[in-house]
Design a protein around this motif. Structure first.
Motif, PDB file in Angstrom:
ATOM      1  N   SER A 195       0.823  -1.212   0.000  1.00 31.43           N
ATOM      2  CA  SER A 195       0.000   0.000   0.000  1.00 31.43           C
ATOM      3  C   SER A 195       0.856   1.261   0.000  1.00 31.43           C
ATOM      4  CB  SER A 195      -0.939   0.011   1.216  1.00 31.43           C
ATOM      5  OG  SER A 195      -0.212   0.200   2.418  1.00 31.43           O
ATOM      6  N   ASP A 243      -5.626  -0.255   1.116  1.00 26.99           N
ATOM      7  CA  ASP A 243      -5.701   1.149   0.698  1.00 26.99           C
ATOM      8  C   ASP A 243      -6.474   1.903   1.769  1.00 26.99           C
ATOM      9  OD1 ASP A 243      -6.080   3.635  -0.423  1.00 26.99           O
ATOM     10  OD2 ASP A 243      -6.614   2.887  -2.405  1.00 26.99           O
ATOM     11  N   ASN A 260      -7.013   4.964   2.169  1.00 24.44           N
ATOM     12  CA  ASN A 260      -7.754   6.140   1.715  1.00 24.44           C
ATOM     13  C   ASN A 260      -9.051   5.784   0.997  1.00 24.44           C
ATOM     14  OD1 ASN A 260      -5.801   8.073   2.612  1.00 24.44           O
ATOM     15  ND2 ASN A 260      -4.526   7.523   0.846  1.00 24.44           N
ATOM     16  N   ASN A 261      -9.075   4.640   0.322  1.00 21.38           N
ATOM     17  CA  ASN A 261     -10.252   4.252  -0.454  1.00 21.38           C
ATOM     18  C   ASN A 261     -10.366   2.740  -0.442  1.00 21.38           C
ATOM     19  OD1 ASN A 261     -12.281   3.723  -2.292  1.00 21.38           O
ATOM     20  ND2 ASN A 261     -11.410   4.965  -3.944  1.00 21.38           N
ATOM     21  N   ARG A 274     -12.477   0.847  -1.630  1.00 18.56           N
ATOM     22  CA  ARG A 274     -13.084   0.252  -2.820  1.00 18.56           C
ATOM     23  C   ARG A 274     -12.295   0.588  -4.085  1.00 18.56           C
ATOM     24  NH1 ARG A 274     -14.816  -2.260   0.553  1.00 18.56           N
ATOM     25  NH2 ARG A 274     -16.968  -2.779   1.086  1.00 18.56           N
ATOM     26  N   SER A 275     -11.099   1.100  -3.903  1.00 18.30           N
ATOM     27  CA  SER A 275     -10.258   1.385  -5.067  1.00 18.30           C
ATOM     28  C   SER A 275      -9.797   0.080  -5.713  1.00 18.30           C
ATOM     29  CB  SER A 275      -9.032   2.202  -4.652  1.00 18.30           C
ATOM     30  OG  SER A 275      -8.146   1.412  -3.871  1.00 18.30           O
ATOM     31  N   TRP A 276      -9.258   0.210  -6.938  1.00 18.43           N
ATOM     32  CA  TRP A 276      -8.691  -0.972  -7.586  1.00 18.43           C
ATOM     33  C   TRP A 276      -7.605  -1.579  -6.716  1.00 18.43           C
ATOM     34  CZ3 TRP A 276      -3.565  -1.637  -9.125  1.00 18.43           C
ATOM     35  CH2 TRP A 276      -3.308  -2.857  -9.792  1.00 18.43           C
ATOM     36  N   TYR A 277      -6.804  -0.739  -6.052  1.00 22.31           N
ATOM     37  CA  TYR A 277      -5.725  -1.238  -5.204  1.00 22.31           C
ATOM     38  C   TYR A 277      -6.286  -2.070  -4.050  1.00 22.31           C
ATOM     39  CZ  TYR A 277      -3.025   2.317  -7.682  1.00 22.31           C
ATOM     40  OH  TYR A 277      -2.431   3.077  -8.659  1.00 22.31           O
ATOM     41  N   ASN A 281     -18.652  -3.971  -6.040  1.00 27.43           N
ATOM     42  CA  ASN A 281     -17.336  -4.486  -5.660  1.00 27.43           C
ATOM     43  C   ASN A 281     -17.470  -5.652  -4.688  1.00 27.43           C
ATOM     44  OD1 ASN A 281     -15.377  -2.743  -7.038  1.00 27.43           O
ATOM     45  ND2 ASN A 281     -16.244  -1.104  -5.786  1.00 27.43           N
TER      46      ASN A 281
END
Length: 642
Positions: free
Chosen positions: A396, A448, A450-451, A453-456, A510
């Protein structure tokens, strides 16, 4: 039921319904007198039905006319005080009065109408375990927290997920609620907060439960009276789990009890003066996990614990146990208790799973008792958990961060046990996620911050779960992990951290995609015998590339698969890697497919590759593959199952 006993020395310990009434027996070594009180004699103080001192600190008697559902307590006169005490072996406690003022309830467990569904406990190496907390897993409309019957309503979901065992956190009466359950005070009585006391509510559950039985071609329960009381509601959970092909492993706590005992509990049950904690009858003066260590040196205490596990086998038909903090038992003199317990349980149910928690991980808990071991079947293992979580946290930090794939490779190879399946593998569990403990974030938040549900976050979460479900051992999933639950976990249903079922039901695509990923990877594990076999060869680890690859197979049969995991943020479009043999290898799983299912831009290998290259990474052949960013691939021989 048996006939009325004549010899009080043969009376079973606790309150037991027999022909014509009920027998009672309690161990209260230093009591001066013990009585039985209840509705049948208007709850007198110091003047109930007297029990006879039958020797060895045991008191016993018979009360005629008692029946199913009658309530009782013991009244104990001791050298330090006198007053009511609950039966430490009570099969059930009352909803009203509520705990801790509950009365004990006489129950005949043989009255429960079990279904004969032909269920067989899965082989140890076939287990896929789902850990859950009854109070927060699923909460019915209008309920203050989750009930046993709410878990029952989720069984079609769990069966469709593909898991074949559930491991509820402790389900017996605890000192307070909300609670994880590890502060138990009444280990024979189901947690009253998990039972539904309401007649109208039970009518709805009764219809729902019978509908679930009908879906599996099983006979309906004859009457809603089957659901009366928390003990029968827990039996319904076990019964329906078996109907739906799911084993039940009870989490039991024999390293300590309590974190505060009420006056009616087994704390100083014989009412000795409370100046010396070593006079507390069942316990010592040693504090353990905010509770009190059992006095394992005392044969009556040892038998109390062994009989508790035995009762769960015989009266609840569970399929095994997870034993909390066996290391605490060991450090307080409980190793012989473990040995006698596992010997007893192996005799009663040879196929039952006996899983220990022992820190640091020590294979001696799995050695046979005849050679000095503790005799458990399997043990929790934190090595892979910590390695995977560490690597996810490092990744991350971005593309330039250093990620230790070596630690994952070493954790996969770590073999503290004689057989690899004896390690329970996981990346999320109740301890590390609980907000009241040394809290660590759930995997999407770790991936991640910060998010979530991000791709990361999504792709790294797939990689983490993918490693657990392809690793050797018994994989365990913590509730919600299968669909990307990202909130901190609390045992308090009012804390606002409950599982977001709406998300996986369609509100968050997601979560839907991740649940599909988990379900289909579990199915692959159960379809590919190599993923459940003993064979393991970690043949390639590259920290800079963030790649680890390993071979799995069945000893003596082959059926090899190759697993490749990548925590790099970039796809490798042409990566040379070793294979156990030349020829066609099918790509039977690709985690990148589940990104925006079905991923129209999937980075994959077109269904398979040809391993026609020369020896590489210590293997006889090699091939060039595409490895998706933060992805997990599984290859199987063309002739094998796919």
């Amino acid at each position: 039921m048996s006939s009325t006993p004549v010899n009080l020395t043969q009376v079973p310990i606790g309150g037991t319904l027999v022909s014509g009434g009920a027998t009672f027996r309690v161990w209260a070594q230093h009591a001066t007198a013990v009585y039985v009180c209840g509705d049948f004699n208007s709850w007198p103080t110091n003047a109930g039905v007297p029990l006879a001192n039958i020797g060895g600190g045991h008191w016993a008697g018979f009360v005629p006319g008692l029946k199913e559902g009658d309530q009782y307590l013991f009244y104990v006169n001791g050298l330090g005080s006198q007053g009511y005490k609950r039966d430490p072996r009570a099969r059930e406690l009352t909803f009203t009065p509520a705990f801790p003022q509950s009365n004990c309830v006489l129950r005949d467990p043989s009255l429960f109408p079990w279904h004969n569904s032909g269920f067989q406990t899965p082989a140890f190496n076939d287990l896929v375990v789902y850990q859950l907390h009854v109070g927060t897993f699923s909460i019915g409309s209008g309920n203050p927290n989750g009930y046993f019957l709410d878990v029952v309503n989720k069984l079609p979901y769990l069966a469709s997920l593909g898991i074949n065992a559930i491991e509820p956190l402790p389900v017996t009466e605890a000192a307070n609620y909300p609670s994880l359950g590890y502060n138990g005070t009444d280990p024979y009585s189901p947690e009253q907060d998990y039972g539904d006391p309401d007649g109208a509510g039970l009518a709805q559950y009764f219809s729902a439960v019978n509908a679930l039985l009908a879906q599996r071609g099983q006979a309906a329960y004859p009457s809603s009276a089957v659901l009366n009381g928390s003990a029968n509601q827990l039996r319904v959970l076990v019964d329906l789990c078996h109907v739906y092909g799911i084993a039940v492993l009870f989490d039991v706590v024999y390293g300590h009890a309590g974190s505060g005992f009420d006056g009616n509990s087994l704390w100083f049950l014989d009412r000795m003066p409370q100046g010396n904690l070593n006079d507390s009858l069942y316990f010592t003066d040693q504090g353990v996990s905010a509770g009190q260590a059992f006095a394992y040196w005392n044969d009556d205490v040892k038998q109390f614990l062994i009989d508790n596990a035995t009762l769960f086998y015989q009266e609840y038909r569970v399929d095994g146990f997870r034993f909390d903090q066996v290391s605490d038992m060991d450090s307080h003199g409980g190793w012989p208790t473990c040995q006698d317990m596992t010997d007893t349980l192996h005799f009663l149910q040879p196929g039952g799973a006996l899983i220990s928690e022992y820190w640091p991980v020590d294979g001696a808990v799995l050695d046979p008792t005849a050679s000095g071991g503790a005799g458990f079947n399997a043990t929790w293992n934190d090595r892979l958990r910590d390695a995977v979580r560490g690597a996810i946290g490092q990744s991350s930090g971005g593309a330039a961060a250093s990620v230790s794939m070596d630690s994952i490779g070493s954790a996969l190879q770590f073999t503290p046990t004689s057989q690899r399946w004896q390690c329970v593998q996981y990346i999320e569990d109740h301890d590390i996620l609980w907000v009241g403990h040394a809290w660590q974030p759930r995997i999407p938040a770790l991936a991640d911050s910060n998010n979530h549900r991000s791709w990361y976050a999504c792709s790294r979460s797939r990689a983490a779960t993918g490693l657990v479900l392809t690793a050797p051992g018994i994989p365990m999933i913590f509730m919600g992990q299968e669909f990307l639950e990202d909130k901190p976990w609390s045992d308090n249903a009012d804390a606002g951290d409950n599982i977001w079922w709406d998300g996986v039901n369609g509100a968050d695509q997601n979560m839907v995609n991740h649940q599909r990923f988990t379900r289909e990877l579990i199915a692959l594990r159960l379809r590919q015998p190599a993923l459940r076999g003993e064979g393991l060869n970690v043949f390639h680890v590259h920290n800079q590339n963030r790649v680890v690859a390993f071979q799995r197979w069945v000893e003596g049969a082959g059926r090899d698969v190759v697993v490749v995991a990548n925590l790099n943020e970039s796809t490798f479009w042409s990566y040379d890697i070793g294979f156990p043999g030349s020829g066609r290898w099918l790509e039977v799983f690709n985690s990148d497919v589940y990104d925006h299912w079905v991923n129209p831009w999937v980075a994959g290998n077109g269904g398979g590759i040809w391993a026609n290259g020369g020896p590489m990474h210590g293997l006889p052949a090699s091939g060039t593959i595409v490895i998706p960013a933060n992805g997990v691939l599984v290859f199987a021989r063309d002739a094998g199952d796919s």
